[in-house]
Design a protein around this motif. Structure first.
Motif, PDB file in Angstrom:
ATOM      1  N   ALA A 247      18.733  18.070   2.217  1.00 37.82           N
ATOM      2  CA  ALA A 247      18.475  19.218   2.277  1.00 37.82           C
ATOM      3  C   ALA A 247      17.297  18.665   0.853  1.00 37.82           C
ATOM      4  O   ALA A 247      17.252  18.151   0.353  1.00 37.82           O
ATOM      5  N   ILE A 248      16.170  20.250   0.478  1.00 43.83           N
ATOM      6  CA  ILE A 248      15.276  19.850  -0.480  1.00 43.83           C
ATOM      7  C   ILE A 248      14.927  20.494  -1.673  1.00 43.83           C
ATOM      8  O   ILE A 248      14.270  21.783  -1.002  1.00 43.83           O
ATOM      9  N   ASP A 249      16.079  21.369  -2.084  1.00 39.20           N
ATOM     10  CA  ASP A 249      16.141  22.595  -2.724  1.00 39.20           C
ATOM     11  C   ASP A 249      17.002  22.539  -4.245  1.00 39.20           C
ATOM     12  O   ASP A 249      17.729  21.014  -3.711  1.00 39.20           O
ATOM     13  N   LYS A 250      17.524  23.304  -4.532  1.00 37.74           N
ATOM     14  CA  LYS A 250      18.298  23.821  -5.221  1.00 37.74           C
ATOM     15  C   LYS A 250      19.859  23.616  -5.372  1.00 37.74           C
ATOM     16  O   LYS A 250      20.999  23.591  -5.944  1.00 37.74           O
ATOM     17  N   GLU A 251      20.117  23.401  -3.739  1.00 36.10           N
ATOM     18  CA  GLU A 251      21.878  23.430  -3.255  1.00 36.10           C
ATOM     19  C   GLU A 251      22.793  21.810  -4.167  1.00 36.10           C
ATOM     20  O   GLU A 251      23.019  21.631  -4.626  1.00 36.10           O
ATOM     21  N   TYR A 252      21.863  21.345  -4.291  1.00 37.14           N
ATOM     22  CA  TYR A 252      21.892  19.606  -4.737  1.00 37.14           C
ATOM     23  C   TYR A 252      22.277  20.352  -6.206  1.00 37.14           C
ATOM     24  O   TYR A 252      23.377  19.261  -6.376  1.00 37.14           O
ATOM     25  N   VAL A 253      21.705  20.446  -7.166  1.00 34.67           N
ATOM     26  CA  VAL A 253      22.190  20.845  -8.248  1.00 34.67           C
ATOM     27  C   VAL A 253      23.978  21.759  -8.176  1.00 34.67           C
ATOM     28  O   VAL A 253      25.022  21.736  -8.320  1.00 34.67           O
ATOM     29  N   ARG A 254      24.099  23.084  -7.681  1.00 37.21           N
ATOM     30  CA  ARG A 254      25.100  23.097  -6.489  1.00 37.21           C
ATOM     31  C   ARG A 254      25.676  22.968  -6.405  1.00 37.21           C
ATOM     32  O   ARG A 254      27.533  23.596  -6.519  1.00 37.21           O
ATOM     33  N   GLN A 255      26.095  22.214  -5.430  1.00 36.82           N
ATOM     34  CA  GLN A 255      26.697  20.724  -4.577  1.00 36.82           C
ATOM     35  C   GLN A 255      27.772  20.036  -6.001  1.00 36.82           C
ATOM     36  O   GLN A 255      28.786  20.045  -6.337  1.00 36.82           O
ATOM     37  N   TRP A 256      26.348  19.020  -6.867  1.00 36.77           N
ATOM     38  CA  TRP A 256      27.138  18.592  -7.789  1.00 36.77           C
ATOM     39  C   TRP A 256      28.150  19.943  -8.545  1.00 36.77           C
ATOM     40  O   TRP A 256      29.092  19.346  -8.900  1.00 36.77           O
ATOM     41  N   LEU A 257      27.796  21.316  -8.989  1.00 34.86           N
ATOM     42  CA  LEU A 257      28.646  22.148  -9.982  1.00 34.86           C
ATOM     43  C   LEU A 257      29.731  21.689  -9.426  1.00 34.86           C
ATOM     44  O   LEU A 257      30.855  21.747  -9.800  1.00 34.86           O
ATOM     45  N   GLY A 258      29.817  22.428  -7.875  1.00 31.70           N
ATOM     46  CA  GLY A 258      31.025  22.085  -6.971  1.00 31.70           C
ATOM     47  C   GLY A 258      31.806  21.167  -6.991  1.00 31.70           C
ATOM     48  O   GLY A 258      33.037  21.265  -7.482  1.00 31.70           O
ATOM     49  N   GLU A 259      31.701  19.868  -6.987  1.00 30.61           N
ATOM     50  CA  GLU A 259      32.167  18.781  -7.339  1.00 30.61           C
ATOM     51  C   GLU A 259      32.510  18.919  -8.682  1.00 30.61           C
ATOM     52  O   GLU A 259      34.074  18.235  -8.962  1.00 30.61           O
ATOM     53  N   GLN A 260      32.657  19.591  -9.696  1.00 28.78           N
ATOM     54  CA  GLN A 260      32.824  19.580 -11.156  1.00 28.78           C
ATOM     55  C   GLN A 260      33.894  20.980 -11.447  1.00 28.78           C
ATOM     56  O   GLN A 260      34.870  20.901 -11.772  1.00 28.78           O
ATOM     57  N   GLY A 261      33.970  21.348 -10.017  1.00 33.37           N
ATOM     58  CA  GLY A 261      35.049  22.209 -10.103  1.00 33.37           C
ATOM     59  C   GLY A 261      34.516  23.474 -10.925  1.00 33.37           C
ATOM     60  O   GLY A 261      35.117  24.709 -10.835  1.00 33.37           O
ATOM     61  N   TYR A 262      33.150  23.997 -11.146  1.00 32.37           N
ATOM     62  CA  TYR A 262      32.450  24.801 -11.347  1.00 32.37           C
ATOM     63  C   TYR A 262      31.910  26.041 -10.313  1.00 32.37           C
ATOM     64  O   TYR A 262      31.042  25.257  -9.435  1.00 32.37           O
ATOM     65  N   LYS A 263      32.403  27.448 -10.078  1.00 31.31           N
ATOM     66  CA  LYS A 263      31.744  28.041  -9.151  1.00 31.31           C
ATOM     67  C   LYS A 263      30.883  29.396  -9.875  1.00 31.31           C
ATOM     68  O   LYS A 263      31.329  30.387  -9.310  1.00 31.31           O
ATOM     69  N   LEU A 271      24.485  19.058 -17.629  1.00 33.00           N
ATOM     70  CA  LEU A 271      23.848  17.831 -16.429  1.00 33.00           C
ATOM     71  C   LEU A 271      23.640  17.508 -16.715  1.00 33.00           C
ATOM     72  O   LEU A 271      22.524  17.154 -18.014  1.00 33.00           O
ATOM     73  N   PRO A 272      23.866  16.066 -16.082  1.00 28.02           N
ATOM     74  CA  PRO A 272      23.450  14.676 -16.517  1.00 28.02           C
ATOM     75  C   PRO A 272      22.233  14.479 -16.694  1.00 28.02           C
ATOM     76  O   PRO A 272      21.825  15.093 -15.709  1.00 28.02           O
ATOM     77  N   ILE A 273      21.571  13.196 -17.060  1.00 28.68           N
ATOM     78  CA  ILE A 273      19.881  13.360 -17.336  1.00 28.68           C
ATOM     79  C   ILE A 273      20.326  13.089 -15.853  1.00 28.68           C
ATOM     80  O   ILE A 273      18.651  13.357 -14.937  1.00 28.68           O
ATOM     81  N   GLU A 274      20.698  12.144 -14.787  1.00 26.27           N
ATOM     82  CA  GLU A 274      20.474  11.854 -13.517  1.00 26.27           C
ATOM     83  C   GLU A 274      20.483  12.120 -12.484  1.00 26.27           C
ATOM     84  O   GLU A 274      19.655  13.013 -11.612  1.00 26.27           O
TER      85      GLU A 274
END
Length: 313
Positions: A247-263, A271-274
């Motif tokens: 994918a090339i969209d905002k879902e990347y950020v949503r998935q990272w947040l989900g991995e941190q347990g944030y919904k 958000l880390p710089i990387e």
């Protein structure tokens, strides 16, 4: 990384009219016109979670590209683009509905069609879904699945044509005309994305009423903020392997947040710089793939540049 320290996170101009702050955009309204300043803020789960370098410029120019493509075919609010971060538009009365079009059984938020389906629901926004479908599968036909348009800081809620009309949020004629426009937009977007090697998975449209009560497309269309895109050549392989399509969209950020347990509840993790740099890279790639043009950022200090281009203070 250097640009992460120079993002446009808020504006407070005088002389441009009344200021209205949204999740990502700051609008300045004067008379019949509105200057929309697209900041570098990024939101997820209806919460502002930080900034991404150059995101505002990419988003504004992505929207400008699509508005230019539909000019003459569908009425919209854009007058001109006086600055990389700014679009000048006709001021319209906002319809309190987000017209969400979905082509695939996917998503990760609480309101997504996959979340509902996975929990056992087979009726979604007035549409009946068949049993036995898998995640990321293409729907038999694209579905218009409206949500209420929440105030800043609140969450959008799933709804249906019938519910919106019965609540008096929108008239039957207005809804059906907006649905007709949304269907035309989604068809245009789907066909053009495919010509660029992409799948337009789902998207949202906002509409407003012009001076004569006509329905006009507003806000943004088919940007990486409002839309989900997958790579066409990866889709079938991903489906057979049971993984998320590329994918090339905002879902990347949503998935990272989900991995941190944030919904979406409570304060979001920083958000880390990387993550910010990778998200920004994806926004730029989306713009370049779709427009067929290289993204050329303006690296001038944005506040001073916008003031000069708009005659603000």
């Amino acid at each position: 990384e250097e640009l992460c320290a120079k993002t446009l996170d808020h504006t407070e101009f005088t002389g441009l009219g009344d200021r209205h702050v949204g999740k990502v955009r700051d609008s300045y309204v004067k008379g019949d016109e509105r200057n929309i300043v697209v900041t570098d803020r990024v939101s997820s789960f209806d919460v502002v979670i930080g900034t991404l370098p150059l995101k505002g410029q990419v988003l504004n120019q992505s929207a400008a590209f699509w508005f230019d493509r539909i000019t003459g075919a569908i009425d919209h609010h854009v007058i001109d683009v006086p600055d990389p971060n700014v679009t000048r538009v006709r001021n319209c009365e906002l319809l309190p509905v987000e017209f969400v079009y979905r082509g695939y059984l996917t998503g990760s938020t609480s309101t997504s069609i996959w979340t509902a389906y996975d929990s056992g629901k087979r009726s979604y926004c007035g549409h009946e879904l068949a049993d036995g479908m898998q995640r990321h599968e293409k729907l038999p036909e694209p579905l218009l699945t409206p949500t209420t348009k929440a105030d800043f800081g609140q969450h959008d809620e799933l709804t249906s044509r019938e519910e919106l009309i019965s609540l008096g949020a929108i008239s039957e004629a207005q809804y059906d005309r907006a649905a007709e426009i949304a269907k035309k937009l989604f068809t245009i977007g789907t066909e053009f994305a495919a010509s660029r090697g992409l799948i337009l998975v789902d998207t949202k449209y906002e509409m407003g009423l012009g001076k004569n009560g006509e329905i006009i497309v507003i806000d943004e269309i088919h940007t990486p903020d409002s839309s989900r895109y997958w790579y066409l050549d990866d889709y079938e392989k991903a489906l057979s392997e049971g993984r998320n399509p590329g994918a090339i969209d905002k879902e990347y950020v949503r998935q990272w947040l989900g991995e941190q347990g944030y919904k979406g509840d409570g304060p979001p993790p920083a958000l880390p710089i990387e993550v910010r740099c990778e998200a920004s890279r994806r926004y730029i790639e989306a713009y370049e793939l779709i427009s067929g043009k290289p993204f050329e950022p303006n690296l001038d200090e944005p506040i001073a540049r916008i003031k000069q281009n708009l005659g603000a203070s």
